[in-house]
Design a protein around this motif. Sequence first.
Motif, PDB file in Angstrom:
ATOM      1  N   LEU A 165      42.931  41.287  48.606  1.00 13.20           N
ATOM      2  CA  LEU A 165      42.721  41.805  47.258  1.00 13.20           C
ATOM      3  C   LEU A 165      42.200  40.716  46.333  1.00 13.20           C
ATOM      4  O   LEU A 165      41.275  40.954  45.539  1.00 13.20           O
ATOM      5  CB  LEU A 165      44.032  42.380  46.708  1.00 13.20           C
ATOM      6  N   ILE A 166      42.768  39.520  46.410  1.00  9.06           N
ATOM      7  CA  ILE A 166      42.405  38.436  45.497  1.00  9.06           C
ATOM      8  C   ILE A 166      41.108  37.742  45.912  1.00  9.06           C
ATOM      9  O   ILE A 166      40.226  37.511  45.084  1.00  9.06           O
ATOM     10  CB  ILE A 166      43.555  37.409  45.404  1.00  9.06           C
ATOM     11  N   PHE A 167      40.981  37.438  47.200  1.00 10.64           N
ATOM     12  CA  PHE A 167      39.876  36.581  47.639  1.00 10.64           C
ATOM     13  C   PHE A 167      38.667  37.330  48.215  1.00 10.64           C
ATOM     14  O   PHE A 167      37.610  36.730  48.401  1.00 10.64           O
ATOM     15  CB  PHE A 167      40.383  35.573  48.671  1.00 10.64           C
ATOM     16  N   LYS A 168      38.822  38.621  48.488  1.00  4.73           N
ATOM     17  CA  LYS A 168      37.710  39.380  49.063  1.00  4.73           C
ATOM     18  C   LYS A 168      37.491  40.672  48.272  1.00  4.73           C
ATOM     19  O   LYS A 168      37.911  41.743  48.693  1.00  4.73           O
ATOM     20  CB  LYS A 168      37.972  39.677  50.536  1.00  4.73           C
ATOM     21  N   VAL A 208      52.849  46.114  42.355  1.00  7.98           N
ATOM     22  CA  VAL A 208      52.324  44.997  41.564  1.00  7.98           C
ATOM     23  C   VAL A 208      52.643  45.193  40.085  1.00  7.98           C
ATOM     24  O   VAL A 208      53.008  44.245  39.384  1.00  7.98           O
ATOM     25  CB  VAL A 208      50.798  44.865  41.777  1.00  7.98           C
ATOM     26  N   SER A 209      52.526  46.429  39.606  1.00  9.72           N
ATOM     27  CA  SER A 209      52.859  46.733  38.216  1.00  9.72           C
ATOM     28  C   SER A 209      54.325  46.443  37.942  1.00  9.72           C
ATOM     29  O   SER A 209      54.683  45.845  36.917  1.00  9.72           O
ATOM     30  CB  SER A 209      52.542  48.204  37.916  1.00  9.72           C
ATOM     31  N   PHE A 210      55.195  46.841  38.864  1.00  5.94           N
ATOM     32  CA  PHE A 210      56.631  46.605  38.701  1.00  5.94           C
ATOM     33  C   PHE A 210      56.934  45.111  38.648  1.00  5.94           C
ATOM     34  O   PHE A 210      57.655  44.636  37.761  1.00  5.94           O
ATOM     35  CB  PHE A 210      57.397  47.249  39.863  1.00  5.94           C
ATOM     36  N   PHE A 251      42.599  47.425  39.344  1.00  9.70           N
ATOM     37  CA  PHE A 251      43.694  47.259  38.391  1.00  9.70           C
ATOM     38  C   PHE A 251      44.843  46.461  39.002  1.00  9.70           C
ATOM     39  O   PHE A 251      45.521  45.703  38.297  1.00  9.70           O
ATOM     40  CB  PHE A 251      44.181  48.620  37.899  1.00  9.70           C
ATOM     41  N   SER A 252      45.074  46.628  40.289  1.00  8.31           N
ATOM     42  CA  SER A 252      46.107  45.822  40.963  1.00  8.31           C
ATOM     43  C   SER A 252      45.726  44.342  40.910  1.00  8.31           C
ATOM     44  O   SER A 252      46.579  43.473  40.671  1.00  8.31           O
ATOM     45  CB  SER A 252      46.264  46.269  42.421  1.00  8.31           C
ATOM     46  N   ILE A 299      46.299  38.813  38.437  1.00  8.00           N
ATOM     47  CA  ILE A 299      45.705  37.694  37.710  1.00  8.00           C
ATOM     48  C   ILE A 299      46.429  37.478  36.383  1.00  8.00           C
ATOM     49  O   ILE A 299      46.710  36.332  35.986  1.00  8.00           O
ATOM     50  CB  ILE A 299      44.204  37.942  37.459  1.00  8.00           C
ATOM     51  N   ILE A 300      46.753  38.564  35.695  1.00  8.95           N
ATOM     52  CA  ILE A 300      47.511  38.457  34.439  1.00  8.95           C
ATOM     53  C   ILE A 300      48.858  37.791  34.692  1.00  8.95           C
ATOM     54  O   ILE A 300      49.310  36.937  33.921  1.00  8.95           O
ATOM     55  CB  ILE A 300      47.704  39.846  33.808  1.00  8.95           C
TER      56      ILE A 300
END
Length: 367
Positions: A63-66, A92-94, A277-278, A283-284
């Motif tokens: 998700l992050i790198f690709k 991830v939201s939780f 959004f995930s 990142i946030i």
Amino acid sequence: MSHGKIREDKTCLNCGHQVEERFCPHCGQENTERRQPFYFLFTHFVEDFTHYDGQFWGTVKNLIFKPGKLTNIYLEGKRQTFVPPVKLYIFVSFITFFMFALFPMVLFNSDSNKGGTLDKAAIIKNIKPADTQKLIDSIKARKNLTKEDSLAIKSLQVLPDSAKIEDFAKILEMDKKIDSNSGFGNYKTRKSYDSAMAKNPSFLDFIQIPIAHKFFELKDNGVKKEEIVTSMVEKSFHNLPKALFIYLPIFAFFLWIFHNKKKWWYFDHGIFTLHYFSFLLLIILLIFLISKLTGLSGFKMINALLYLIMSLLTLYSMGYFFIAHRRVYHSHGLVSLIIGMILFTINFIAFMFLVVGLALISFLMIH
């Protein structure tokens, strides 16, 4: 992979079929003992989301790198390799908002300002000449300048880098109540405002009137400015998950508008949106946690490095959308860039409207 004890009985407790190995071939339920040790509740929770077989961590890494890879794999029908999009977003939201609640943002420095005023040293440190001029121009743009406005302009015009903290505190006056002479527009009381609105109704009354009533309510109750700001931030924070969840289908809708309706279904755009959004939430969260570390280190070099990392993460989050969009929708480079810029701009404007609406709702919820 679960570590629950396997039952000796090979009859599935869920559907009654015979289970030759660990999982029932008919319903998929694991054939483990009904009663487990207490710690199993916690290990089972972790396993459900992280999967000790590496499913969760593999999902996060891709998700992050690709950018775009998870969406492509899911739309190809390979849906057991990684965590499903909805489950990923919820988890991830939780985690993100749990960490926000665990390490809340500090707006006011209670240690150095026990009276409840702003952390004035931090304000002076962060204010820039360009910001000062913008603030002066915004004050001058008001129709009716008060004595407080004149004082603010004079103080800001002579505000050097080594300005006294006490002078700037007088401008903000966050520890004071709303001035008795202050009003909503040109109206000092709720009665005069309601009378004027009754004579000159507007199509925006459904927004303006509740805000005006809340303003006069806070003014009459003697609520301090600091309390208003703090309450707005807290309530906005609690409403943010709902706002993001509401915006998910809107974001997917904008994607649907700008792409081939026969080739790309709304469902496809929804999967792309959930993954994007995930990523943004992760990142946030990373930026938030790194910002907390800057306050712990007293070394300028370390802080400079941390700020550099936060800046790079911010830039990467902006470029991530364009990379993911190109890889998922397979558009020509220039076409993908143009569509991406249009979508980015539209979504930025739409989300700003949502943020403003969230702020207004948070203001109306202040007691």
